[in-house]
Design a protein around this motif. Structure first.
Motif, mmCIF file in Angstrom:
data_model
loop_
_atom_site.group_PDB
_atom_site.id
_atom_site.type_symbol
_atom_site.label_atom_id
_atom_site.label_comp_id
_atom_site.label_asym_id
_atom_site.label_seq_id
_atom_site.Cartn_x
_atom_site.Cartn_y
_atom_site.Cartn_z
ATOM 1 N N GLY B 88 0.811 -1.217 0.000
ATOM 2 C CA GLY B 88 0.000 0.000 0.000
ATOM 3 C C GLY B 88 0.841 1.263 0.000
ATOM 4 O O GLY B 88 0.487 2.259 -0.622
ATOM 5 N N VAL B 100 3.916 10.510 6.990
ATOM 6 C CA VAL B 100 3.224 11.199 8.099
ATOM 7 C C VAL B 100 3.982 11.128 9.431
ATOM 8 O O VAL B 100 3.440 11.495 10.472
ATOM 9 C CB VAL B 100 1.782 10.651 8.283
ATOM 10 C CG1 VAL B 100 0.948 10.895 7.038
ATOM 11 C CG2 VAL B 100 1.783 9.174 8.650
ATOM 12 N N PRO B 120 -1.579 10.947 13.058
ATOM 13 C CA PRO B 120 -1.445 9.586 12.521
ATOM 14 C C PRO B 120 -0.033 9.010 12.540
ATOM 15 O O PRO B 120 0.156 7.823 12.319
ATOM 16 C CB PRO B 120 -1.902 9.747 11.066
ATOM 17 C CG PRO B 120 -1.569 11.168 10.741
ATOM 18 C CD PRO B 120 -1.821 11.933 12.004
ATOM 19 N N PRO B 142 -0.320 -5.146 17.006
ATOM 20 C CA PRO B 142 0.135 -6.036 15.930
ATOM 21 C C PRO B 142 1.520 -6.578 16.259
ATOM 22 O O PRO B 142 2.189 -6.055 17.165
ATOM 23 C CB PRO B 142 0.217 -5.097 14.727
ATOM 24 C CG PRO B 142 0.516 -3.758 15.326
ATOM 25 C CD PRO B 142 -0.172 -3.722 16.668
ATOM 26 N N SER B 144 3.909 -5.979 14.708
ATOM 27 C CA SER B 144 4.798 -4.869 14.346
ATOM 28 C C SER B 144 4.600 -3.714 15.323
ATOM 29 O O SER B 144 4.806 -2.550 14.969
ATOM 30 C CB SER B 144 4.474 -4.403 12.923
ATOM 31 O OG SER B 144 3.074 -4.105 12.818
ATOM 32 N N GLY B 151 -1.657 5.832 11.550
ATOM 33 C CA GLY B 151 -2.141 6.079 10.181
ATOM 34 C C GLY B 151 -2.130 4.814 9.347
ATOM 35 O O GLY B 151 -3.080 4.520 8.607
ATOM 36 N N GLY B 155 -5.047 2.695 7.622
ATOM 37 C CA GLY B 155 -4.902 2.449 6.184
ATOM 38 C C GLY B 155 -5.052 0.976 5.823
ATOM 39 O O GLY B 155 -5.498 0.637 4.728
ATOM 40 N N GLY B 158 -6.015 -2.845 10.489
ATOM 41 C CA GLY B 158 -5.113 -3.857 11.066
ATOM 42 C C GLY B 158 -5.786 -4.850 11.999
ATOM 43 O O GLY B 158 -6.918 -4.660 12.455
ATOM 44 N N TRP B 159 -5.039 -5.893 12.255
ATOM 45 C CA TRP B 159 -5.464 -6.990 13.135
ATOM 46 C C TRP B 159 -4.538 -6.966 14.352
ATOM 47 O O TRP B 159 -3.327 -6.759 14.211
ATOM 48 C CB TRP B 159 -5.335 -8.294 12.350
ATOM 49 C CG TRP B 159 -5.506 -9.538 13.157
ATOM 50 C CD1 TRP B 159 -6.643 -10.264 13.309
ATOM 51 C CD2 TRP B 159 -4.498 -10.217 13.915
ATOM 52 N NE1 TRP B 159 -6.413 -11.336 14.118
ATOM 53 C CE2 TRP B 159 -5.106 -11.332 14.508
ATOM 54 C CE3 TRP B 159 -3.142 -9.978 14.160
ATOM 55 C CZ2 TRP B 159 -4.400 -12.217 15.323
ATOM 56 C CZ3 TRP B 159 -2.438 -10.857 14.983
ATOM 57 C CH2 TRP B 159 -3.081 -11.965 15.538
ATOM 58 N N ARG B 338 7.831 -8.972 15.944
ATOM 59 C CA ARG B 338 8.358 -10.063 15.131
ATOM 60 C C ARG B 338 9.466 -9.635 14.189
ATOM 61 O O ARG B 338 9.876 -10.402 13.318
ATOM 62 C CB ARG B 338 7.249 -10.764 14.343
ATOM 63 C CG ARG B 338 6.253 -11.475 15.199
ATOM 64 C CD ARG B 338 6.851 -12.261 16.324
ATOM 65 N NE ARG B 338 7.320 -13.592 15.955
ATOM 66 C CZ ARG B 338 7.991 -14.407 16.748
ATOM 67 N NH1 ARG B 338 8.316 -14.014 17.967
ATOM 68 N NH2 ARG B 338 8.358 -15.597 16.351
HETATM 69 C C1 LIG Z 1 7.147 -8.062 11.503
HETATM 70 C C2 LIG Z 1 5.790 -7.631 11.089
HETATM 71 C C3 LIG Z 1 4.689 -8.074 11.789
HETATM 72 C C4 LIG Z 1 3.408 -7.664 11.416
HETATM 73 N N1 LIG Z 1 2.328 -8.064 12.165
HETATM 74 C C5 LIG Z 1 1.101 -7.584 11.885
HETATM 75 C C6 LIG Z 1 -0.011 -7.893 12.718
HETATM 76 O O1 LIG Z 1 0.101 -8.626 13.703
HETATM 77 N N2 LIG Z 1 -1.210 -7.344 12.408
HETATM 78 C C7 LIG Z 1 -1.371 -6.520 11.325
HETATM 79 O O2 LIG Z 1 -2.471 -6.008 11.107
HETATM 80 N N3 LIG Z 1 -0.343 -6.252 10.511
HETATM 81 C C8 LIG Z 1 0.887 -6.740 10.774
HETATM 82 N N4 LIG Z 1 1.941 -6.422 9.969
HETATM 83 C C9 LIG Z 1 1.719 -5.578 8.806
HETATM 84 C C10 LIG Z 1 1.826 -4.061 9.105
HETATM 85 O O3 LIG Z 1 2.592 -3.813 10.245
HETATM 86 C C11 LIG Z 1 0.440 -3.475 9.273
HETATM 87 O O4 LIG Z 1 -0.239 -3.588 8.052
HETATM 88 C C12 LIG Z 1 0.417 -2.014 9.745
HETATM 89 O O5 LIG Z 1 -0.927 -1.657 9.969
HETATM 90 C C13 LIG Z 1 1.056 -1.056 8.756
HETATM 91 O O6 LIG Z 1 1.318 0.135 9.439
HETATM 92 P P1 LIG Z 1 2.438 1.157 8.943
HETATM 93 O O7 LIG Z 1 2.374 2.304 9.890
HETATM 94 O O8 LIG Z 1 3.741 0.519 8.804
HETATM 95 O O9 LIG Z 1 1.821 1.580 7.546
HETATM 96 P P2 LIG Z 1 2.447 1.681 6.082
HETATM 97 O O10 LIG Z 1 3.046 0.398 5.645
HETATM 98 O O11 LIG Z 1 3.284 2.902 5.986
HETATM 99 O O12 LIG Z 1 1.104 1.941 5.276
HETATM 100 C C14 LIG Z 1 0.107 0.953 5.211
HETATM 101 C C15 LIG Z 1 -1.029 1.449 4.318
HETATM 102 O O13 LIG Z 1 -1.693 2.533 4.944
HETATM 103 C C16 LIG Z 1 -1.626 3.689 4.122
HETATM 104 N N5 LIG Z 1 -1.432 4.838 5.017
HETATM 105 C C17 LIG Z 1 -0.364 5.143 5.787
HETATM 106 N N6 LIG Z 1 -0.591 6.269 6.463
HETATM 107 C C18 LIG Z 1 -1.840 6.672 6.140
HETATM 108 C C19 LIG Z 1 -2.648 7.785 6.516
HETATM 109 N N7 LIG Z 1 -2.216 8.718 7.354
HETATM 110 N N8 LIG Z 1 -3.875 7.878 5.956
HETATM 111 C C20 LIG Z 1 -4.335 6.957 5.080
HETATM 112 N N9 LIG Z 1 -3.623 5.894 4.683
HETATM 113 C C21 LIG Z 1 -2.385 5.751 5.218
HETATM 114 C C22 LIG Z 1 -0.445 3.462 3.190
HETATM 115 O O14 LIG Z 1 -0.612 4.167 1.965
HETATM 116 C C23 LIG Z 1 -0.535 1.976 2.976
HETATM 117 O O15 LIG Z 1 -1.486 1.678 2.002
HETATM 118 C C24 LIG Z 1 3.233 -6.833 10.299
HETATM 119 C C25 LIG Z 1 4.342 -6.398 9.573
HETATM 120 C C26 LIG Z 1 5.605 -6.791 9.958
HETATM 121 C C27 LIG Z 1 6.761 -6.302 9.154
#
Ligand SMILES: Cc1cc2nc3c(=O)[nH]c(=O)nc-3n(C[C@H](O)[C@H](O)[C@H](O)COP(=O)(O)OP(=O)(O)OC[C@H]3O[C@@H](n4cnc5c(N)ncnc54)[C@H](O)[C@@H]3O)c2cc1C
Lengths: 86, 473
Positions: B88, B100, B120, B142, B144, B151, B155, B158-159, B338
């Motif tokens: 994403g 952000v 966010p 999560p 992570s 944010g 987006g 999440g779980w 993780r």
């Molecule tokens: C080691 C590891 C473990 C993980 N475990 C989990 C888990 O247990 N549960 C889970 O749900 N996920 C998990 N994930 C996946 C990930 O962490 C989640 O999807 C998390 O919600 C992404 O958050 P981020 O801040 O890194 O977002 P990003 O990767 O930066 O963005 C995610 C999406 O949101 C959009 N976005 C970002 N900011 C905004 C905003 N302000 N407004 C609108 N859209 C926005 C982006 O465009 C993108 O489409 C894991 C990932 C890793 C690497």
């Protein structure tokens, strides 16, 4: 200050655990060096550094427990209190 | 190396909006925001590098950036922690990345109506460190947890590891402000009141903007749920001699009705083989430990203690053996983070190679888990037969329902990928495998994704099939 100690540098000799794993320190396992030959080389690690990393890991886990709740309940203690039906 | 769309005058305008310190056109700022941890065709990195990165500090700045992008027809991609697993935050068509991370303030803590209002770019771990002084937490957890941001949680919709007790992101975010693709600012929630959890007024827009992967706008402020900081945590890991017993026990534990139960996780035999190979806690386990089920509880001590006794009893009565405090407590604590997952895998001859971790996720009903598990492992085995750079790291199934941990499961197959060795042929095979994995989830009445989203090459083709089929026989 104690200064350089040879024993703090040199890890103990490895003991084989199974066909893929060896062990030099309690609770610390290493991939058998023979399996880290073709694509990834094993690093030489001073003993104190292995201990530091392992201690930091335990510290991190303790921090995480404390971050989430005031106390951690032990399953072993609960089972002693009340046998779960043998 | 900017595209024809992002010209110097555009960069000047961005500087006028965000300030000179918050606009980056240098190579490393851009290259570092090209990918996320999902498998990435590293041999085609340059195709996804943004033209410019901005780090706004207010909703008004975000709105002005979006309006400017509209005027010049430049693609915009929001980025939070960059940990998303479905691309994403990857700028597929270059353009502007709106990072952000500088919007990371706590704006209000309301202990009367139990909310916290944030920007966010704040991370949940940091937020909870601040909230500790008030005896409350924001329980979105999560794997992570230390590095994903609010944010990104919205987006992706999440779980959370402890969603069975406290709910997932969509249940924990009460309302939020979002900049629409036109640059307009709106609030969405359940009804109009920003701190209202349940309303029957009008359409429920909040869910539309949950998990939109940045396609419908950029979240700039959010009102989040606060719950009492747990007095007690309890984790119990059980071992089983075979999958069938472990799977039935998972169902029994999840359906126990214990209100403090936050989650139940089933690790299959492939996962155990993988852990036994490379995880300190599992290497010494005897051979008859073929599957493991993990459970965790949170709440007041008065509730968790008796609940934990009951949970231990159910685990035992359904064929599980308690694995002891060290592994239960230690492994559970490591589940919040993780990124500690080993970053190496094996070739079939056992030789160690650098591999990055990747997981394919889906929502699968409990009754279908055994079949899906067999078919998914077959798909990854066929992939590994053709390309040595893929390594099956096993599967887990984790309770997926909010507040009621039963019914369907976040089901993941973990695959190690030696990314440096990827070429077009291996990448195409991977995309095909991903499509096959998603197709199995749909065929068994599940959903392509429980938490990551479904917008990568391969799986995205099947989204119309999944959603178009809803409601038909
Ligand atoms: C080691 C590891 C473990 C993980 N475990 C989990 C888990 O247990 N549960 C889970 O749900 N996920 C998990 N994930 C996946 C990930 O962490 C989640 O999807 C998390 O919600 C992404 O958050 P981020 O801040 O890194 O977002 P990003 O990767 O930066 O963005 C995610 C999406 O949101 C959009 N976005 C970002 N900011 C905004 C905003 N302000 N407004 C609108 N859209 C926005 C982006 O465009 C993108 O489409 C894991 C990932 C890793 C690497």
């Amino acid at each position: 200050m104690i200064g350089f100690r040879y024993s703090a540098q040199r890890p103990p000799d490895p003991r084989r655990i199974n066909d893929a794993v060896v062990q030099r320190f309690d609770h610390v396992y290493e991939v058998d060096p023979a399996l880290m030959r073709d694509h990834v080389r094993q690093h030489d690690f001073p003993a104190w550094d292995t201990r530091r990393i392992v201690d930091s890991r335990w510290e991190h886990l303790a921090w995480m427990h404390d971050h989430w709740a005031d106390s951690v309940i032990s399953g072993e203690e609960l089972m002693e209190d009340e046998p779960t039906g043998e | 190396m900017t595209s024809i769309l992002v010209t110097d005058p555009v960069i000047d305008e961005l500087v006028a909006i965000c300030g000179p310190d918050n606009v980056f056109a240098d190579k490393s700022s851009r290259v570092n925001r090209a990918r996320v941890p999902a498998p990435f065709p590293v041999h085609r990195w340059a195709e996804h590098v943004p033209d410019v990165v901005v780090l706004p500090t207010s909703a008004e700045q975000v709105s002005e950036v979006v309006k400017l992008a509209n005027r010049h027809r430049i693609p915009v991609v929001p980025r939070a922690g960059g940990t998303g697993l479905t691309d994403g935050a990857v700028p597929l068509r270059h353009g502007i990345v709106v990072d952000v991370k500088l919007m990371n303030k706590i704006l209000e803590v309301d202990l009367d109506d139990r909310t916290v209002t944030v920007q966010p770019g704040i991370n949940m771990l940091k937020l909870n460190e601040e909230l500790r002084q008030y005896g409350v937490i924001y329980p979105d957890d999560p794997a992570s947890y230390p590095c994903s941001l609010v944010g990104g949680r919205i987006g992706t919709s999440g779980w959370s590891l402890i969603g069975g007790r406290y709910g997932h992101t969509r249940d924990l975010v009460i309302s939020f402000q979002i900049v629409l693709p036109t640059g307009e600012l709106i609030w969405v929630g359940d009804g109009g009141g920003r701190k209202v959890r349940k309303s029957s007024t009008g359409y429920q827009l909040k869910q539309l903007f949950m998990g939109h992967q940045g396609t419908l706008g950029i979240v700039t402020e959010a009102v989040l749920e606060l719950v009492p900081r747990p007095e007690a945590e309890f984790a119990a890991f059980f071992s089983y001699p075979d999958y069938e017993t472990a799977w039935r026990s998972t169902g029994a534990l999840a359906k126990s009705g214990l209100a403090t139960l936050a989650g139940v996780v089933l690790f299959d035999e492939w996962k155990l083989d993988y852990l036994r190979r490379d995880d300190e806690a599992y290497i010494p386990q005897p051979d008859d430990v073929r599957c493991v089920v993990a459970t965790a509880m949170y709440g007041t001590t008065d509730e968790v203690r008796p609940g934990a006794k009951r949970l231990l009893r159910i685990g035992k009565e359904t064929g599980g053996a308690y694995l002891g405090d060290e592994i239960s407590q230690g492994d559970w604590a490591s589940r919040h983070d993780r990124y500690a997952t080993p970053l190496h895998g094996r070739l079939r001859d056992g030789q160690v190679v650098p591999m990055s971790w990747h997981c394919e996720d889906a929502s699968i009903n409990w009754s279908k888990l055994p079949q899906v598990r067999r078919e998914w492992h077959d798909i990854v085995a066929r992939l590994g037969d053709r390309f040595r750079i893929f390594d099956d790291w096993g599967m887990f199934a984790y309770t997926n329902g909010a507040f009621k941990p039963w019914g369907d499961y976040l089901t993941e197959i973990d695959v190690g990928i030696w990314e440096q060795e990827l070429d077009d042929a291996a990448w195409d095979a991977w995309v095909t495998a991903k499509r096959d994995i998603a197709a199995v989830a749909i065929a068994y009445g599940g959903s392509i994704s429980a938490c990551h989203g479904a917008c990568r090459e391969g799986e995205v083709d099947l989204v119309p099939e999944e959603l178009g089929g809803a409601g038909t026989s």
